[in-house]
Scaffold this active site. Sequence first.
Site, PDB file in Angstrom:
ATOM      1  N   THR A 208      -0.731   0.279   6.967  1.00 23.44           N
ATOM      2  CA  THR A 208      -0.317  -1.039   5.610  1.00 23.44           C
ATOM      3  C   THR A 208      -0.533  -2.764   5.669  1.00 23.44           C
ATOM      4  O   THR A 208       0.157  -2.675   6.960  1.00 23.44           O
ATOM      5  CB  THR A 208       1.031  -0.847   5.096  1.00 23.44           C
ATOM      6  OG1 THR A 208       1.044  -1.628   3.856  1.00 23.44           O
ATOM      7  CG2 THR A 208       2.076  -0.910   5.880  1.00 23.44           C
ATOM      8  N   GLY A 209      -0.697  -3.277   5.437  1.00 25.78           N
ATOM      9  CA  GLY A 209      -0.916  -4.568   6.116  1.00 25.78           C
ATOM     10  C   GLY A 209      -2.139  -5.716   6.119  1.00 25.78           C
ATOM     11  O   GLY A 209      -2.819  -5.066   4.922  1.00 25.78           O
TER      12      GLY A 209
ATOM     13  N   GLY B  75      -5.753  -5.886   5.673  1.00 20.96           N
ATOM     14  CA  GLY B  75      -6.687  -4.714   5.790  1.00 20.96           C
ATOM     15  C   GLY B  75      -7.752  -5.588   6.927  1.00 20.96           C
ATOM     16  O   GLY B  75      -8.151  -4.532   7.686  1.00 20.96           O
TER      17      GLY B  75
ATOM     18  N   THR C 136       0.598  -1.456  -0.124  1.00 20.98           N
ATOM     19  CA  THR C 136       0.167   0.158   0.195  1.00 20.98           C
ATOM     20  C   THR C 136       1.257   1.159  -0.036  1.00 20.98           C
ATOM     21  O   THR C 136       1.849   0.398   0.097  1.00 20.98           O
ATOM     22  CB  THR C 136      -0.790  -0.021   1.677  1.00 20.98           C
ATOM     23  OG1 THR C 136      -1.767  -0.662   0.887  1.00 20.98           O
ATOM     24  CG2 THR C 136      -1.304   1.308   2.047  1.00 20.98           C
TER      25      THR C 136
ATOM     26  N   GLY D  42     -10.133  -3.666   1.064  1.00 22.31           N
ATOM     27  CA  GLY D  42      -9.711  -3.576   2.381  1.00 22.31           C
ATOM     28  C   GLY D  42      -9.880  -2.120   3.401  1.00 22.31           C
ATOM     29  O   GLY D  42     -10.555  -1.828   3.351  1.00 22.31           O
ATOM     30  N   ASP D  43      -8.759  -2.379   4.388  1.00 21.25           N
ATOM     31  CA  ASP D  43      -9.266  -0.876   5.167  1.00 21.25           C
ATOM     32  C   ASP D  43      -8.501   0.516   5.272  1.00 21.25           C
ATOM     33  O   ASP D  43      -8.880   1.588   5.824  1.00 21.25           O
ATOM     34  CB  ASP D  43      -7.785  -1.334   6.379  1.00 21.25           C
ATOM     35  CG  ASP D  43      -6.466  -1.357   6.019  1.00 21.25           C
ATOM     36  OD1 ASP D  43      -6.181  -2.071   5.435  1.00 21.25           O
ATOM     37  OD2 ASP D  43      -4.974  -0.116   6.594  1.00 21.25           O
TER      38      ASP D  43
HETATM   39  N1  ASP Z   1      -3.814  -2.853   3.478  1.00 22.78           N
HETATM   40  C1  ASP Z   1      -4.230  -3.264   2.138  1.00 22.78           C
HETATM   41  C2  ASP Z   1      -5.858  -3.224   2.301  1.00 22.78           C
HETATM   42  O1  ASP Z   1      -5.876  -4.039   2.629  1.00 22.78           O
HETATM   43  C3  ASP Z   1      -3.248  -3.840   1.698  1.00 22.78           C
HETATM   44  C4  ASP Z   1      -1.669  -4.078   2.273  1.00 22.78           C
HETATM   45  O2  ASP Z   1      -1.217  -2.517   2.945  1.00 22.78           O
HETATM   46  O3  ASP Z   1      -0.568  -4.205   2.180  1.00 22.78           O
HETATM   47  O4  ASP Z   1      -6.192  -3.886   1.556  1.00 22.78           O
END
Ligand code: ASP
Length: 339
Positions: free
Chosen positions: A259-260, A262, A208, A238-239
């Site tokens: 980021t991660g 979501g 992200t 996602g988030d």
């Molecule tokens: N958090 C992002 C999502 O869920 C993806 C990411 O940050 O790797 O879309």
Amino acid sequence: MADGMRETRGILRHCLFLTLTLAVVPGCAPPPDAPQASGTPRLEWAIAIQAGAGVISRSVDEANRQEHLDSLGKALAIGQRILQDGGTSLDAVEQVLIYIEDDPRFNAGRGAVYNHDGGHELDASIMDGSNHACGAVAGLTTVKNPIALARDVMEKSPHVLLAGAGAERFADEMGVERVTQEYFHTEHRLRQWQEMLRREADPDAPGTAGAVALDRHVNLAAGTSTGGLTDKRFEQIGDSPIIGAGTYADNATCAVSGTGKGEEYIRFAVGHRISALMAYGGRSLQDAAEEVILRTLREGDGGIVGVDRDGNIAMVFNTEGMFRGAADSSGRFEVAIWK
Ligand code: ASP
């Protein structure tokens, strides 16, 4: 008529902000140049960026590693210039994210991952810490820079989150730059998706892009933009476009971009939780971010970048690495990937 109403609403919003500012500031907010409680001087401006957290192999070749670091450095320098010149934290966040969205290396804008149908769906959000104004877009398929459309939602509509076909129609009205789905094609993302299909692996997130900033006017802003999960189905979101989860900003506490995974960030309202620990628990940004990322989430879930109103920056992650960068008015300028 509609324009008149919008203008009136804009004026009302402005008045409300003035009222709130007057109600909150006297006697409780120290002047920007006063030292922090810790004795460390307050910074005039500060910015932190992230471009994804996860398993980032240390065996990646040197040229590739350097290209990513150079790109992060260029993005950071854009924000640095805007803030140094007295620009707003919102402009810094938006312009940094437009740069990263245009770079095919990162999973946002041009470098967005492939979904299950072989297409691309993009999400973004932005928040102004001075007045809780925010805007978000999800499931975009033809907008070159989702973060710019998120800002349009915030500033030119009465809404917070627009998704799918409706968001595309809003983009028609805003006249933002459009592209075909081919624009988002990159060889490395295609290979990544095909490999995932071959392994029959669960949809996964390769990153992200996010930015948080404090400007000389002592205003905070946060923004996040993503292509989401590789091989995502069912128009999963996602988030990143969820205010309070992937993005949050409040002048009273901090600005955060995550980021991660979501779903975990939404379940734990990560951005807002960090802010709430500061507001109601008196915790520092670093402490609050560690509480949430290192002790509330699980190892491997992801990371955040955050900045508080004194210019303190936190970059906390529970993954092997996080593409990140930080700069501030003391002369700090750094980019990094691993711990
Ligand atoms: N958090 C992002 C999502 O869920 C993806 C990411 O940050 O790797 O879309």
